[in-house]
Write a protein that holds these residues in place. Structure first.
Motif, PDB file in Angstrom:
ATOM      1  N   ARG A  19      52.961  32.364 -13.884  1.00  0.00           N
ATOM      2  CA  ARG A  19      54.311  32.864 -13.644  1.00  0.00           C
ATOM      3  C   ARG A  19      54.312  34.365 -13.409  1.00  0.00           C
ATOM      4  O   ARG A  19      53.441  35.067 -13.922  1.00  0.00           O
ATOM      5  N   VAL A  33      63.552  38.360  -9.349  1.00  0.00           N
ATOM      6  CA  VAL A  33      62.671  37.386  -8.691  1.00  0.00           C
ATOM      7  C   VAL A  33      61.743  36.792  -9.741  1.00  0.00           C
ATOM      8  O   VAL A  33      60.994  37.516 -10.387  1.00  0.00           O
ATOM      9  N   LYS A  34      61.832  35.477  -9.911  1.00  0.00           N
ATOM     10  CA  LYS A  34      60.907  34.784 -10.813  1.00  0.00           C
ATOM     11  C   LYS A  34      60.005  33.916  -9.949  1.00  0.00           C
ATOM     12  O   LYS A  34      60.509  33.101  -9.169  1.00  0.00           O
ATOM     13  N   SER A  35      58.717  34.090 -10.083  1.00  0.00           N
ATOM     14  CA  SER A  35      57.817  33.323  -9.217  1.00  0.00           C
ATOM     15  C   SER A  35      56.946  32.378 -10.033  1.00  0.00           C
ATOM     16  O   SER A  35      56.575  32.671 -11.173  1.00  0.00           O
ATOM     17  N   GLU A  40      59.460  30.893  -5.392  1.00  0.00           N
ATOM     18  CA  GLU A  40      60.187  32.006  -6.000  1.00  0.00           C
ATOM     19  C   GLU A  40      61.643  31.622  -6.210  1.00  0.00           C
ATOM     20  O   GLU A  40      62.225  30.920  -5.372  1.00  0.00           O
ATOM     21  N   TYR A  42      65.506  33.267  -7.158  1.00  0.00           N
ATOM     22  CA  TYR A  42      66.201  34.553  -7.083  1.00  0.00           C
ATOM     23  C   TYR A  42      67.536  34.482  -7.818  1.00  0.00           C
ATOM     24  O   TYR A  42      68.205  33.459  -7.782  1.00  0.00           O
TER      25      TYR A  42
ATOM     26  N   SER B 144      59.904  35.589   1.575  1.00  0.00           N
ATOM     27  CA  SER B 144      60.580  36.086   0.377  1.00  0.00           C
ATOM     28  C   SER B 144      61.392  37.329   0.768  1.00  0.00           C
ATOM     29  O   SER B 144      60.927  38.147   1.561  1.00  0.00           O
TER      30      SER B 144
END
Lengths: 354, 182
Positions: A19, A33-35, A40, A42, B144
């Motif tokens: 993560r 932004v969490k990947s 991803e 948002y 992205s």
């Protein structure tokens, strides 16, 4: 999404094994932004909507990609240093003079101890949780997890929020009493449903955590206890422990998913899974190399081959000792986590009346 | 468990009396804004009325279907206004204008596959082709929002082409060698 939007990165980035997270600034909003490797997610917080940013000191034992790379470099350096020491040992045995002074591996162990100590100290004493509040949400910013990063983050974001909302004037501390920051909250059942003074119910027993710790400690101990016993005992007993360790690790991951255990357990479980997989892979490789070596020796018994087999056996022993030590260390880390979890849990910021 | 307001007002760390943790809270004016509810006005005789609420005065027309909407029904997306039905349908321009909340990062996949396949090199014969195909199919997909360049695509394609070239060279070499032996 409008592609013309230009984002500027705000301080803080979390790069984990699986993560990651980061926060970016656009002209009118903040983008979280969490990947998760190839995906991803948002979340946008418009500058005009941000009510508060709260930073609370809290231990954060995060294993970043950077620390994993550092650990791999250390392992590589250790392997090189150990090989050189073995060569110098062979030269001494051949009549050469030994060079006095501390050996390279000792320096590397000292370096490892310093690095791990620094990481533990920073994680325990200089880490925090940062939350951002709007009228309808209160979310943690995973990328802001060190105190100095939080300070820089707030310092950089504050002027932009002030430009969008203006600044607070007058003695607003008095006015805070009649306002609530963040989304409307429902208090947890132990506060709302319990009578005043009633004792809250005990948290569920973390059986998965107990099994996890026991299997790791027992596996490590079994390895050391089985030293010097016939090979078939270790060959049959140790895989059983590996199986138990893998099962209990999966149980811990499931418990984390259900919210029964803290996220630190997930990190520990992932590290344990990697160690277990490496152990299995190493055992398999050493076993296979040993078999090939034995077959070659039986076919043409040369001195070089026998020396190679002996070196391989020594290296395998060192590697398995190292891995067994790692299992014990992980088990001890689990005990530490368990004891930390028994302390009274502070209420989350969302429950505080600020 | 209230935190000390005066310390918060001064911008200092407020220590929680329960756990001893230091909390720093920055409050902004939005915290004191009273929620403003939309209160549509009643439509007078001869005035345009809301499609869903005939008694309420229309304030705008939906920019997808053209229906009149009152203040309560008007849903604003950026500079445009839609009616609740068009937003619920989620079709046409509403979908285009809606904010992306999640994306699959095809450029990262394109970059990872050719390198990951090197761990078991015979796989590269298959993955190199797959990577180039994937890159060609997803080149125009949105990146992205915080990535501006397609360098991952380019590096992934480059490595895959090198792998494909090496395979072609190996096959040609083996074929020529077999032919010369005969």
């Amino acid at each position: 999404m409008a592609r013309s939007e230009r984002y500027r990165k705000l301080p803080g980035r979390r790069r984990g094994i699986f993560r990651g997270a980061s926060v970016w600034l656009a002209p009118d909003h903040v983008l979280l932004v969490k990947s998760l490797r190839f995906r991803e997610e948002y979340k946008r917080y418009y500058l005009r909507d941000i009510q508060a940013i709260a930073t609370a000191d809290a231990p954060r034992f995060h294993i970043s990609i950077r620390s994993v790379v550092l650990a791999l470099l250390w392992l590589y350096a250790y392997a090189v240093a150990a090989s050189m020491e073995r060569v110098s040992g062979a030269l001494v045995a051949g009549g050469m003079e030994r060079v006095s002074g501390m050996q390279g591996t000792t320096y590397l162990w000292i370096l490892a101890a310093v690095l791990v100590g620094a990481w533990a100290m920073i994680s325990a004493a200089f880490s925090c949780r940062c939350r951002i509040y709007t009228a309808v949400s209160s979310d943690e910013l995973p990328s802001v997890y060190r105190s100095w990063t939080a300070r820089r983050f707030v310092a950089e974001l504050e002027p932009h929020i002030a430009a969008a909302q203006g600044t607070l004037e007058g003695n607003w501390a008095e006015a805070v009493e009649s306002y609530t920051v963040g989304p409307p909250r429902t208090l947890p059942p132990d506060i709302t449903s319990g009578a005043p003074g009633s004792i809250p119910a005990d948290p569920p027993r973390p059986w998965a955590a107990y099994a996890f710790i026991t299997s790791l400690l027992a596996g490590g101990a079994a390895h050391f206890l089985l030293l010097g016993t016939p090979g078939w005992m270790a060959q049959w007993i140790l895989p059983l422990f590996t199986l138990c360790q893998a099962a209990s690790t999966v149980a811990v991951l499931v418990a984390c998913r259900r919210g029964e255990l803290r996220s630190a357990w997930r990190v520990l479980a992932v590290v344990a899974l990697i160690v277990i997989a490496l152990t299995y892979r190493a055992n398999y490789s050493f076993g296979m190399l040993g078999n090939i070596g034995q077959q070659s020796t039986q076919a043409s018994p040369t001195l070089a081959m026998q020396q190679l087999l002996a070196t391989l056996a020594r290296f395998a022993n060192i590697a398995t000792d190292f891995v067994a030590g790692l299992h014990v260390l992980l088990g001890l880390a689990g005990i530490l986590l368990l004891s930390a979890g028994r302390q009274p849990k502070p209420p989350s910021l969302a429950r505080l009346n600020i | 468990m209230p935190l000390p307001k005066e310390e918060l007002a001064a911008g200092e760390a407020a220590v929680c009396t329960l756990c001893g943790a230091a909390n720093r809270i920055r409050l902004f004016p939005a915290a004191f804004a009273r929620p403003t509810g939309a209160t549509p006005e009643m439509a007078a005789e001869g005035e345009a009325a809301c499609f869903d609420h005939p008694a309420k005065r229309a304030v705008a027309a939906c920019q997808q279907c053209g229906r009149f909407v009152c203040q309560l029904c008007a849903v604003r997306f950026g500079a445009e206004t839609w009616c609740p039905s068009c937003v619920a349908a989620g079709s046409g321009r509403a979908r285009v204008a809606s904010q992306v909340t999640a994306l699959t990062l095809f450029d990262s996949i394109t970059l990872t596959i050719p390198f990951a396949a090197l761990l078991f090199w015979p796989l590269t014969a298959l993955t190199a082709l797959c990577t180039v195909t994937l890159a060609a199919m997803t080149w125009r997909k949105p990146l992205s929002p915080v990535r501006r360049w397609r360098w991952r695509f380019l590096v992934g394609i480059g490595v895959s082409l090198v792998e494909m070239g090496l395979w072609i060279w190996l096959i040609a070499y083996l074929a020529i060698r077999a032919a010369t032996r005969r």
